[in-house]
Design a protein around this motif. Structure first.
Motif, PDB file in Angstrom:
ATOM      1  N   LEU A 178      -5.555 -19.942   6.115  1.00  0.00           N
ATOM      2  CA  LEU A 178      -5.781 -20.998   7.096  1.00  0.00           C
ATOM      3  C   LEU A 178      -4.489 -21.370   7.822  1.00  0.00           C
ATOM      4  O   LEU A 178      -4.494 -21.586   9.036  1.00  0.00           O
ATOM      5  N   LYS A 236      -6.979 -18.979   0.346  1.00  0.00           N
ATOM      6  CA  LYS A 236      -7.566 -19.485   1.593  1.00  0.00           C
ATOM      7  C   LYS A 236      -6.584 -20.382   2.337  1.00  0.00           C
ATOM      8  O   LYS A 236      -6.552 -20.382   3.566  1.00  0.00           O
ATOM      9  N   TYR A 241      -4.096 -21.260  11.790  1.00  0.00           N
ATOM     10  CA  TYR A 241      -3.694 -22.410  12.613  1.00  0.00           C
ATOM     11  C   TYR A 241      -2.435 -22.089  13.420  1.00  0.00           C
ATOM     12  O   TYR A 241      -2.291 -22.549  14.559  1.00  0.00           O
ATOM     13  N   GLY A 263     -17.484 -15.759  11.656  1.00  0.00           N
ATOM     14  CA  GLY A 263     -17.122 -17.158  11.464  1.00  0.00           C
ATOM     15  C   GLY A 263     -17.269 -17.668  10.050  1.00  0.00           C
ATOM     16  O   GLY A 263     -17.199 -18.874   9.819  1.00  0.00           O
ATOM     17  N   GLU A 264     -17.454 -16.784   9.061  1.00  0.00           N
ATOM     18  CA  GLU A 264     -17.646 -17.205   7.674  1.00  0.00           C
ATOM     19  C   GLU A 264     -16.725 -16.417   6.742  1.00  0.00           C
ATOM     20  O   GLU A 264     -16.424 -15.250   6.992  1.00  0.00           O
ATOM     21  N   TRP A 265     -16.295 -17.091   5.659  1.00  0.00           N
ATOM     22  CA  TRP A 265     -15.443 -16.438   4.664  1.00  0.00           C
ATOM     23  C   TRP A 265     -16.204 -15.326   3.947  1.00  0.00           C
ATOM     24  O   TRP A 265     -17.396 -15.461   3.657  1.00  0.00           O
ATOM     25  N   PRO A 280      -8.252 -23.312  15.948  1.00  0.00           N
ATOM     26  CA  PRO A 280      -8.488 -24.545  15.191  1.00  0.00           C
ATOM     27  C   PRO A 280      -9.491 -24.417  14.052  1.00  0.00           C
ATOM     28  O   PRO A 280      -9.400 -25.142  13.066  1.00  0.00           O
ATOM     29  N   GLU A 281     -10.466 -23.495  14.148  1.00  0.00           N
ATOM     30  CA  GLU A 281     -11.519 -23.397  13.139  1.00  0.00           C
ATOM     31  C   GLU A 281     -11.873 -21.932  12.913  1.00  0.00           C
ATOM     32  O   GLU A 281     -11.790 -21.110  13.833  1.00  0.00           O
ATOM     33  N   ILE A 282     -12.329 -21.625  11.684  1.00  0.00           N
ATOM     34  CA  ILE A 282     -12.659 -20.233  11.396  1.00  0.00           C
ATOM     35  C   ILE A 282     -13.952 -19.805  12.093  1.00  0.00           C
ATOM     36  O   ILE A 282     -14.178 -18.601  12.271  1.00  0.00           O
ATOM     37  N   ASN A 283     -14.809 -20.779  12.466  1.00  0.00           N
ATOM     38  CA  ASN A 283     -16.038 -20.369  13.151  1.00  0.00           C
ATOM     39  C   ASN A 283     -15.774 -19.860  14.564  1.00  0.00           C
ATOM     40  O   ASN A 283     -16.687 -19.393  15.243  1.00  0.00           O
ATOM     41  N   ARG A 284     -14.515 -19.936  15.010  1.00  0.00           N
ATOM     42  CA  ARG A 284     -14.144 -19.322  16.286  1.00  0.00           C
ATOM     43  C   ARG A 284     -13.821 -17.833  16.118  1.00  0.00           C
ATOM     44  O   ARG A 284     -13.648 -17.110  17.094  1.00  0.00           O
ATOM     45  N   THR A 337     -11.302 -13.115  18.019  1.00  0.00           N
ATOM     46  CA  THR A 337     -12.119 -14.304  18.193  1.00  0.00           C
ATOM     47  C   THR A 337     -13.289 -14.017  19.125  1.00  0.00           C
ATOM     48  O   THR A 337     -13.319 -12.999  19.827  1.00  0.00           O
TER      49      THR A 337
END
Length: 230
Positions: free
Chosen positions: A198, A194, A202, A180-182, A207-211, A227
């Motif tokens: 992103l 980035k 999307y 979940g982190e770059w 919806p979010e990279i932490n997924r 994921t």
């Protein structure tokens, strides 16, 4: 008296053997396969402690078990910290370094890792690579081994490559998102930003990279994405 000594030694050896066997099973296979210099030194220290404890009559069996259990707890604690805190991994486990990049030696990376050309050639020969000209990328791993991505000319051609006269050079797969982190260093190695990454994420209804547990760049879109949900 001598038979008593043999009986005592046999008992301590059996207990120590099975205690080490249990600890090895608990730590898992990756701890053995990914032996870093620190792990190697700690294993030597543990062996010395256990050996002294077994053959010294003044040190009882409880000292042997204590040394083994304490060592396992320390290693287990480090493993737990690195699993939960990604930022500690490079400090506690080390991080890989690219020492050959697109066929060119990265002198600064070699200097940082205290790796000279003779050592590099030896590590490459362990991978059946006898010429630097055959190497497109070479990565020095945290455990001191080198993994190699060969040039298209030196690689064994696939059926698809047989159909083309000049197959393209292979791209180095890079993890862009992990846990979940770059991964900032890897993003700098790519030709994308980035924002582009992103937009692609999307478009995949994420919806979010932490997924994202893991996202890999292999030279072009689409990314390979895994994921937490999947």
């Amino acid at each position: 008296m001598q038979s008593t000594n043999f009986l005592h030694l046999t008992f301590e050896l059996i207990i120590g053997f099975f205690a080490l066997l249990v600890i090895t099973k608990i730590l898992g296979k990756t701890q053995i396969n990914q032996l870093t210099p620190f792990d190697f030194i700690s294993a030597l220290v543990l062996g010395e402690l256990v050996g002294n404890a077994i053959y010294d009559r003044e040190i009882g069996l409880h000292y042997v078990l204590y040394a083994i259990v304490l060592w396992a707890l320390l290693i287990g604690t480090i493993e737990t910290i690195t699993q939960k805190q990604k930022k500690t991994r490079s400090l506690l486990e080390g991080k890989p370094s690219i020492v050959i990049r697109k066929g060119k030696l990265d002198y600064e990376a070699m200097k940082k890792n205290k790796l000279d050309l003779n050592q590099l050639q030896h590590l490459l020969r362990d991978r059946d690579v006898f010429s630097l000209q055959d190497v497109h990328y070479a990565i020095l791993e945290a455990n001191g081994t080198v993994n190699v991505l060969k040039t298209s000319e030196a690689s064994t051609p696939t059926n698809k490559q047989w159909m083309t006269e000049s197959p393209p050079q292979p791209e180095l797969p890079l993890a862009l998102i992990l846990d979940g982190e770059w991964i900032e260093d890897n993003i700098m190695e790519t030709s994308v930003s980035k924002e582009q990454i992103l937009q692609h994420i999307y478009s995949r209804n994420i919806p979010e990279i932490n997924r994202i547990l893991y996202a890999e760049w292999n030279g072009s879109f689409p990314l390979f994405i895994q994921t937490y949900d999947s």
